[in-house]
Design an enzyme around this catalytic site. Sequence first.
Site, PDB file in Angstrom:
ATOM      1  N   SER A   9      26.210  -1.193 -10.484  1.00 41.63           N
ATOM      2  CA  SER A   9      25.178  -2.229 -10.565  1.00 41.63           C
ATOM      3  C   SER A   9      25.308  -3.015 -11.882  1.00 41.63           C
ATOM      4  O   SER A   9      26.368  -3.545 -12.176  1.00 41.63           O
ATOM      5  CB  SER A   9      23.800  -1.582 -10.398  1.00 41.63           C
ATOM      6  OG  SER A   9      22.825  -2.545 -10.105  1.00 41.63           O
ATOM      7  N   ASP A  55      23.788  -1.925  -3.553  1.00 42.79           N
ATOM      8  CA  ASP A  55      23.722  -1.357  -4.902  1.00 42.79           C
ATOM      9  C   ASP A  55      24.069   0.130  -4.889  1.00 42.79           C
ATOM     10  O   ASP A  55      23.403   0.942  -4.249  1.00 42.79           O
ATOM     11  CB  ASP A  55      22.310  -1.558  -5.453  1.00 42.79           C
ATOM     12  CG  ASP A  55      22.207  -1.287  -6.935  1.00 42.79           C
ATOM     13  OD1 ASP A  55      22.689  -0.229  -7.388  1.00 42.79           O
ATOM     14  OD2 ASP A  55      21.640  -2.132  -7.659  1.00 42.79           O
TER      15      ASP A  55
END
Length: 243
Positions: free
Chosen positions: A38, A150
């Site tokens: 991320s 993510d």
Amino acid sequence: MKIGLVLSGGGARGIAHLGVLKALEEHGLKPDVISGVSSGAIIGALYASGLKPDHVLDVIIKTKIFRYIRPAWSKFGFLNIEKLIPIYQLYMPFKTFEELSIPLFISAADMRTGTSVYFSEGDLIKAILASSCIPVLFAPMVSGEKLLVDGGIVNNLPVEPLLHTCDILIGSHTNPNNPDFRVLSIKSMMERTFHLAVACNVRDRIKFCDLFIEPAELKNYGIFDMTKAKDIFEIGYSYTKEF
């Protein structure tokens, strides 16, 4: 001595990784290999490209990245993360993993299987986008049969690619728990839900780190606090110097 560095996700709080990197450099500790997820993947890629932490901070502040996002009009998410490709192409020095000066692993999550997917070669920008594609907020990245989002939702401290390959493993985690968090809106509810989910998958991975850096003061900042980038950077830097 081979040093491995793992960078967690954390939205805007991930900017603290830059302060961590600056402090580590000042103490003669520069990573030989990086694993990120991320926001940690974004920071890791820019740093592995050869950019200094202060320069990366300037890039993050100047790009105003969210003005480049447009609605996806998709049943899977409100925003289309692929709209960010041109801005990454503008500011990312290199486009492939092979061009980086420091080996890098980036992790995303496959929504279909619920497992981590690791990238270490080929298209760098698409790997970054997949790794930072927050579910619901963004439509997933499609890669063959995979729906990539993510990576933090299944593994927010991706130590696995570096296990048994480094003499020292350093973990930089930017999601300390805030027991006084107040849910005041749908936005804050989404943020808290995401934070609690990723926090659970970090605990069992801390034991693999020789050094685990987690600035407690970051609990006062949210994942969308981009306007406080300089403060977040300084927290990471100051904490790591003392640590």
